[in-house]
Design an enzyme around this catalytic site. Structure first.
Site, PDB file in Angstrom:
ATOM      1  CD  GLU A  85      -3.472  -0.876   2.645  1.00  0.00           C
ATOM      2  OE1 GLU A  85      -3.718   0.126   2.238  1.00  0.00           O
ATOM      3  OE2 GLU A  85      -3.142  -2.304   2.708  1.00  0.00           O
TER       4      GLU A  85
ATOM      5  CG  HIS B 176       9.598 -28.110   6.753  1.00  0.00           C
ATOM      6  ND1 HIS B 176      10.494 -29.303   7.302  1.00  0.00           N
ATOM      7  CD2 HIS B 176       9.625 -27.504   8.452  1.00  0.00           C
ATOM      8  CE1 HIS B 176      10.311 -29.517   8.862  1.00  0.00           C
ATOM      9  NE2 HIS B 176      10.482 -28.484   9.346  1.00  0.00           N
TER      10      HIS B 176
ATOM     11  CE  LYS C 260     -12.736  -0.538  -0.197  1.00  0.00           C
ATOM     12  NZ  LYS C 260     -11.534   0.505   1.105  1.00  0.00           N
TER      13      LYS C 260
END
Lengths: 349, 349
Positions: A236, A252, A346
Site C-alpha cells: 500500500e 520445509h 471497491k
C-alpha cells in the site's frame, strides 16, 4: 539514491499523513488504551467468552492478527476471519469483534449480520459508516476510532482498544507487557525519524537495501502478523508486490526457492525478521537459512526486533517495517497515502 | 520450449516417483480411506472433541490445512499448528493430530510431547521413525502412512485417513462429498497425463505460461490451502520462489503491488484459482482484479477448479496445480524429487 533520504524537509512534505501517523504511534497506542477503557461494554464485561473471532479485512484486520499472535499462549483462542462468512463453529459463546475502519466494508458488514443472527455477543470497532449506524440502532458496544486516517494508520487505536476491552471481558493474557512495549516504541522513534541519517536509521538503510527488488519477508511464527503487516505496507505505501512466510515452516519448503533460475532470484531481496532471545537451536537454523539464501537471492537483509516481552518485539519490528515501507515509497517517488487500485475494486458492484 | 512437454516417454523417465504418486492420486485417496477405517481408535471413537489441532510441518501439514478449509463450516474448529509449541488454549478436550511423514520432524515431536503432558487425546499419523516408536510405547492410536514416498506425495493418504478418523470420532461434516471428489480426480487424470498434448492439457499449458516468471497465486479463502500447496509444490518440485494470497483479502492490499515498477512486475505471473459457482458479486470483483493485474504483471493465468462440492473443487485445483509444478520442473530441467536445501537445513543441529 541515498541523498533522497537525507533531506528531512522533503521527506516531511512527501510523507504526509502516513508519516504523521507513524510519528504519533506511541500516542496512538495510548489513545487506543483510553478508548478501550471508556467503551461502555454493558453485558460483555466479565463475559469470559469460549472463543473470539475478530472479523476484518486489510488494514482493519491487522490489529486482530497481532492480537492472535501475541495471545497465542493465552487460554482463549482468537481467530481472525477475513471474508464474508463466519466459520461454522460460531455460536452464542463466541465473542465477535467486527472491525471496519470506514464502517462500510461489505465483507465485514455481512459477517456482522451473521453474528447478530447467531446470537453472538458482539463488539464493533469503527470510525463511522453503516457499522456505526447499525451498532447504535441495535445497542452493540462500539469503539469509535479517530476519523480522517488511512485504515492501515489506525492500527495502534485498533490494537490497544481491543486489547483493553478483552482484558475487561475477562480474557487472561500478559497485559503487563503493554507498558514496556510503548516505552520501546518511544525509544525507537527518534532513530527512525526523517532527521536521522541513513547510516544511523535502520528503516532508511533497509529501504535503501530493498530498493530495486521484490521483498520476500521471513519471520518467526509469533511474528507472522508483523511479516504480513510489512507485506501489506509494502503493497500500500510502496506500491510493491511482496511475499511473506513463517519460520520454521519455511525451512520445509520456501528455502527450496533458492535453487531456482538465477535471472529470477536476482530480483528478490530476502528480509528476515529476527528477535533477541531466539534460542540457540532456532538461531543456528535461521543463520544457516540466511547463508543459503545469500548464495542466490539478489540481497539478504535482517530486521531486528527490540525489547524483552513479546509485544515489544512485535511492535518494534512493526514500527521499523512501517517506516521502511514509507521511505521505500519516497525512494521510488510514490505518494505513500494513495491506494488507487483498492479504490477501483471497491467500486465494482 | 513446448516440445519438451510433447515427449511422454521422456516425461515419464524424468518425472520419476513424483509423477507416479500423481498418477496414483485417486488410489492414494482410497488407501487413505481404508487406513482411516482400519485404525484402532480405542478411546477416541465417538469422542466429539471441543476442538482439533493438527500439528505438522511442510509436506506433513498440507492434509491438515485442506481439512481446515474444507471443514470451516463444520461445528468443530480445526487449527493447524506449524511449530514447536501448541497454543495456550490446548486442554484435555482438544484432540491433537500429530502428523510427521518421516516420524522424525523435531517441531512435531516436541508438539507431541506437549500434548502428552497436557493430557490431550492424541492421534498420530506417520510412516515410521520416533513418532511410530513413541506411539507404540504409549498406546497412542497410529495411522501408518505408506513408506518410500516424498512427504508431500503422501497427501491423499494423510488427508483421507484423518478425515475418516474424524468422522469416527464424531465430527460432523459433509462426508458425502468424498465420493464425488474421487470421481472428479479420476476424470481429470487422463487430461493431465504426460501423453496428453499441451493444447489439451491444462497443467502443461499452465506450466508453459509460468515458465520464466515468479508465480503469485491468488485463491478464494476456501481454497487458501490449495494456493499454499501450489506455492510449496512450486518451491519443492520446480525449485521456484512463489507467493500466495487469499481473496477477497487481497483486494484490500495485494492488488496495490500492480502499481509498482515495471522492471519488477514484468517478472511476475499471476495465477488466479477460480471455481465454478463463484457468485455474481465475487465473480465481477475477481474479473476486475484480473484486468487490473493484466495491465502490469508479466502474465496473468487462471486455473479453474472442477466439480460441485467444495472437496471436489479443492482437490481438482490441487491436482492441476501439482501436475503444473511437475511439468514446470521438467521445463527448467530440474529433478522434481530432490529437496537438497531442505535437507541441508535439517542437518543443522
Amino acid at each position: 539514491m541515498a541523498n533522497i533520504l537525507e533531506d528531512a524537509e522533503d521527506i516531511r512534505r512527501r510523507g504526509g499523513g502516513i508519516l504523521r501517523s507513524l510519528e504519533n504511534l506511541p500516542e496512538g497506542c495510548r489513545e487506543g488504551i483510553r478508548l478501550g477503557e471508556e467503551v461502555e461494554l454493558q453485558h460483555l464485561e466479565g463475559l469470559k467468552p469460549r472463543r473470539i473471532i475478530i472479523a476484518g479485512m486489510g488494514g482493519s484486520a491487522i490489529g486482530g492478527l497481532i492480537l492472535r499472535d501475541w495471545l497465542l499462549d493465552a487460554s482463549t483462542p482468537i481467530y481472525v476471519s477475513a471474508g464474508y462468512h463466519l466459520p461454522g463453529f460460531t455460536d452464542d459463546e463466541t465473542l465477535i469483534i467486527a472491525v471496519s475502519y470506514s464502517g462500510n466494508t461489505e465483507e465485514t458488514l455481512t459477517a456482522l449480520m451473521e453474528a447478530m443472527e447467531r446470537g453472538c455477543p458482539i463488539l464493533a470497532v469503527t470510525s463511522n459508516g453503516r457499522m456505526r449506524k447499525i451498532s447504535e440502532e441495535r445497542g452493540i458496544p462500539l469503539i469509535p476510532l479517530p476519523r480522517g486516517l488511512q485504515p492501515r494508520a489506525s492500527l495502534p487505536q485498533q490494537l490497544f482498544s481491543i486489547a483493553v476491552a478483552l482484558r475487561r471481558i475477562g480474557v487472561e493474557a500478559p497485559w503487563d507487557e503493554v507498558g514496556e512495549a510503548i516505552k520501546v516504541l518511544e525509544q525507537l522513534r527518534p532513530q527512525l525519524a526523517p532527521e536521522t541519517a541513513p547510516e544511523a536509521n535502520e528503516a532508511k538503510s533497509l529501504a535503501l537495501g530493498l530498493w530495486g527488488y521484490i521483498p520476500h519477508i521471513y519471520a518467526p511464527r509469533r511474528m507472522e502478523a508483523v511479516a504480513y503487516r510489512l507485506r501489506t505496507q509494502l503493497n500500500e505505501n510502496a506500491k510493491l508486490p511482496a511475499c511473506s512466510a513463517s519460520l520454521p515452516e519455511g525451512f520445509h519448503n520456501a528455502v527450496m526457492g533458492r535453487e531456482g533460475p538465477e535471472e529470477l532470484l536476482e530480483k528478490l531481496a530476502a528480509l528476515i525478521i529476527r528477535e533477541p532471545g531466539e534460542g540457540e537451536r532456532l538461531k543456528r537454523r535461521i543463520n544457516a537459512f540466511r547463508e543459503l539464501l545469500e548464495e542466490s537471492f539478489g540481497r539478504v537483509l535482517e530486521l531486528w526486533a527490540r525489547g524483552r516481552g513479546l509485544l515489544s518485539k512485535i511492535l518494534s519490528a512493526l514500527y521499523i517495517g512501517d517506516y521502511t515501507s514509507l521511505y521505500l515509497a519516497l525512494l521510488y517517488g510514490y505518494d505513500p497515502s494513495t491506494v488507487k487500485s483498492i479504490e477501483l475494486l471497491k467500486r465494482v458492484g
